[in-house]
Scaffold this active site. Structure first.
Site, mmCIF file in Angstrom:
data_model
loop_
_atom_site.group_PDB
_atom_site.id
_atom_site.type_symbol
_atom_site.label_atom_id
_atom_site.label_comp_id
_atom_site.label_asym_id
_atom_site.label_seq_id
_atom_site.Cartn_x
_atom_site.Cartn_y
_atom_site.Cartn_z
ATOM 1 N N LYS B 111 91.308 103.261 8.079
ATOM 2 C CA LYS B 111 92.301 103.872 8.967
ATOM 3 C C LYS B 111 92.967 102.816 9.836
ATOM 4 O O LYS B 111 93.120 102.974 11.033
ATOM 5 C CB LYS B 111 91.630 104.926 9.859
ATOM 6 C CG LYS B 111 90.892 105.995 9.090
ATOM 7 C CD LYS B 111 91.871 106.953 8.430
ATOM 8 C CE LYS B 111 91.172 108.016 7.608
ATOM 9 N NZ LYS B 111 90.367 108.901 8.435
ATOM 10 N N ILE B 118 95.815 100.108 14.464
ATOM 11 C CA ILE B 118 95.219 101.397 14.114
ATOM 12 C C ILE B 118 96.280 102.311 13.503
ATOM 13 O O ILE B 118 97.462 102.204 13.819
ATOM 14 C CB ILE B 118 94.540 102.080 15.319
ATOM 15 C CG1 ILE B 118 95.559 102.505 16.374
ATOM 16 C CG2 ILE B 118 93.477 101.168 15.931
ATOM 17 C CD1 ILE B 118 94.984 103.439 17.421
ATOM 18 N N CYS B 119 95.849 103.210 12.638
ATOM 19 C CA CYS B 119 96.780 104.117 11.964
ATOM 20 C C CYS B 119 97.139 105.273 12.891
ATOM 21 O O CYS B 119 96.278 106.036 13.318
ATOM 22 C CB CYS B 119 96.168 104.671 10.681
ATOM 23 S SG CYS B 119 97.205 105.916 9.907
ATOM 24 N N LEU B 120 98.428 105.389 13.218
ATOM 25 C CA LEU B 120 98.888 106.433 14.126
ATOM 26 C C LEU B 120 99.845 107.391 13.438
ATOM 27 O O LEU B 120 100.345 108.328 14.047
ATOM 28 C CB LEU B 120 99.632 105.782 15.304
ATOM 29 C CG LEU B 120 98.828 104.823 16.193
ATOM 30 C CD1 LEU B 120 99.756 104.001 17.067
ATOM 31 C CD2 LEU B 120 97.868 105.614 17.057
ATOM 32 N N HIS B 123 98.782 111.549 13.274
ATOM 33 C CA HIS B 123 98.445 112.312 14.484
ATOM 34 C C HIS B 123 99.334 111.980 15.671
ATOM 35 O O HIS B 123 99.404 112.747 16.621
ATOM 36 C CB HIS B 123 96.965 112.145 14.846
ATOM 37 C CG HIS B 123 96.589 110.793 15.413
ATOM 38 N ND1 HIS B 123 96.349 109.700 14.618
ATOM 39 C CD2 HIS B 123 96.419 110.366 16.691
ATOM 40 C CE1 HIS B 123 96.027 108.664 15.386
ATOM 41 N NE2 HIS B 123 96.071 109.037 16.648
#
Lengths: 423, 175
Positions: B111, B118-120, B123
């Protein structure tokens, strides 16, 4: 390697001469022959070509391209040597696009990327396992200069979304040393082959500010669909005019995502999209065929939606609004030019009736309308396309947040945060 | 905002919203934006402290306020896991959100993008787009980083990808 082999041969010769015993000479001669064979196997780099020739001989790298003129497709192919193209993102699409343009003999290529080649990239085209660990820009330079030494290559290892990276990006686009007489910026076209929304917005910002025509490309993270889009600041919708589009594939998918969160990728889809992108580029630069404003690719259904988008008069990008205004102001000149062109072509159509009688009242109807049904404002989308992100909500109430004291001094605020941080 | 827990929702409503739409290349307007960023960060940090939910430190790493560094931490099974936190303000800010980086976790989870970003995407990005320019750094931490830590840290700890700094049973690499 060539140099090493030459040295080896020289050593062998001096050894042969210094040996008094001739019984070893046969063996030494054998070794010498083997080294000479090796030297012949070593790769040959082709030398630069002064002029593009249409001569049909095996040794002419441009004969098949120049044949486009003989076939009546391109009027003057050699013009390609005057063009500069910037490619942002040297990944699955960008690297293949760069190779295609290099093989076409483009004048100058500017390459931008900050990533390194990884083994995980080997399911795509272009990069080789022995290039793992090199920056993508260095590896691309290595391969491309071998393929066609006539192309002027510039590489920039940087991230265009950071403040300093963006400044270098802008100044490299403005540099006109390759073609000082050129109007506008120093490049003819920017190709965006990046894998994330932030970088696309940065390219959009730069191109809006420089009034630079560019093309955007993308492949969905499930690897089964993609798109290309032509963006002419002021004339067509910019990337910020409407939330980004995705080609709906029937499966829930989100495009504009990048690698890392383990996106899928296929060499086929990426190759197709790179091919569509460079084909559109060649048509635009060399002036043949119809240049597509938007072309989607849904590989599951082999569906290719097209559309055209007008700029959003309420676009949130200030530079886009400026370009729109300029485009409106230039309308009378454009109309006059279009009228003059129409009149110049008109006489040929007035050549009397083609058929004396027309019993069934058959008439030919033009199917190209200037503002046809495919031209629409950016909120109505044709079948098969959807928006990736929502538009910003309108917000009218005053939301000024000043519950923390009344201070409005930056330094005081910074100190306040530090105080809380260390308490 | 469907699907968010009531706590996050009530916290969010208390973080001051921003009004100036300006990025690092916008001169005086950026200074104004930076002031609003500070005000909203100060309010959010204070709120966390008074609710006994202090979980990050962040401060500008250059005078222009385009690079930020600090720490964030997450408590899991009564142990505190702390990580370096850093990000740049992109040139297209606030149209695009800052890309929050936890460099120590680079390569440890799917992720995450290269470099520890970080994967945003799912969300957070749609929320940011909808609320531009009213969301700022504090909102990115509250709605982007906090849920990411809550989802990822337990998995990383349970799978043994990260170790607590006091765990000396194996050679510790993580603080």
């Amino acid at each position: 390697m060539e140099v090493e082999l030459k040295h080896l041969l020289a050593d062998l010769q001096s050894l042969t001469q210094s040996l008094p015993d001739p019984s070893h000479h046969a063996l030494l001669l054998k070794i010498q022959l083997r080294v000479e064979d090796l030297a012949n196997l070593a790769p040959v780099r082709r030398s630069k070509v002064e002029d593009m020739s249409a001569e049909v001989v095996d040794s002419n790298p441009y004969s098949r391209l120049m044949a486009l003129q003989r076939m009546g497709i391109v009027e003057n192919y050699e013009r390609i040597r005057d063009f500069s193209v910037a490619i942002v993102g040297i990944g699955g699409v960008g690297s293949v696009a760069a190779e295609m343009l290099t093989r076409c003999g483009i004048g100058r290529l500017l390459l931008y990327d900050y990533d390194k080649v990884e083994l995980a990239n080997m399911n795509r085209l272009f990069f080789r396992p022995d290039q793992v660990g090199m920056t993508k820009t260095d590896a691309a330079l290595q391969t491309l200069s071998d393929i066609n030494p006539d192309v002027v290559l510039e590489s920039y290892t940087l991230n265009i979304t950071t403040v300093t990276g963006f400044e270098t990006f802008m100044s490299s686009l403005k540099n006109k040393s390759f073609c000082p007489d050129k109007q506008g910026s120093g490049v003819d076209l920017v190709l965006s082959c990046v894998d994330n929304y932030e970088a696309r917005m940065a390219v959009n910002q730069a191109c809006n500010e420089l009034s630079q025509t560019w093309m955007e490309s993308g492949v969905s993270e499930d690897a089964v669909s993609g798109h290309i889009q032509l963006l002419i600041p002021g004339e067509t919708a910019c990337f910020a005019c409407a939330p980004p589009l995705v080609v709906a594939s029937g499966v829930d998918e989100r495009t504009l995502k990048r690698e890392g969160v383990c996106a899928a990728s296929l060499p086929t889809t990426m190759g197709v999209v790179a091919g569509l992108l460079v084909q559109n580029t060649l048509k635009l630069l060399l002036g043949f065929g119809q240049v597509s404003p938007y072309l989607g690719y849904n590989s599951l259904k082999d569906f290719f939606p097209t559309m055209q988008m007008k700029p959003n008069p309420q676009c949130s990008n200030v530079a886009c609004l400026k370009r729109q205004e300029e485009y409106m102001l230039a309308k009378p000149t454009r109309d006059a030019a279009a009228k003059a062109k129409m009149e110049a072509e008109a006489p040929s159509t007035e050549e009397g009736p083609l058929h004396q009688d027309n019993e069934w009242n058959i008439s030919v109807v033009d199917d190209i309308e200037l503002d046809g049904p495919d031209t629409r404002s950016s909120d109505v989308l044709p079948e098969g396309l959807t928006h990736e992100l929502p538009a910003a909500d309108e917000f009218h109430e005053a939301t000024v947040g000043t519950p923390v004291g009344d201070t409005d001094d930056l330094e005081d605020l910074r100190k306040q945060l530090e105080a809380i941080n260390s308490s | 905002m469907e699907g968010w827990d009531p706590n996050t929702k009530s916290t969010l409503t208390q973080i001051p919203l921003l009004t100036t739409k300006a990025g690092p290349r916008d001169g005086a307007a950026w200074t104004q934006r930076l002031k609003e960023e500070y005000k909203s960060l100060i309010a959010y940090t204070q709120m966390n402290k008074s609710n006994d939910n202090d979980w990050f430190r962040i401060s500008a790493a250059n005078p222009q306020g385009t690079r930020w560094t600090g720490k964030c931490w997450y408590v899991y099974n009564l142990l505190k896991y702390e990580f370096d936190l850093q990000f740049d303000i992109p040139v297209t800010y606030p149209s695009t959100a800052p890309e929050l980086e936890l460099p120590q976790l680079d390569g440890k989870t799917q992720k995450m993008y290269r470099g520890g970003k970080i994967c945003l995407t799912v969300h957070f990005k749609p929320l940011w787009a909808k609320n531009c320019p009213r969301f700022g750094i504090a909102h990115a931490l509250c709605l982007g980083l906090a849920p990411w830590l809550a989802a990822e840290i337990p998995i990383l700890v349970d799978s043994g990808m990260i170790k607590h700094k006091d765990d000396t049973t194996t050679t510790s690499t993580e603080s």
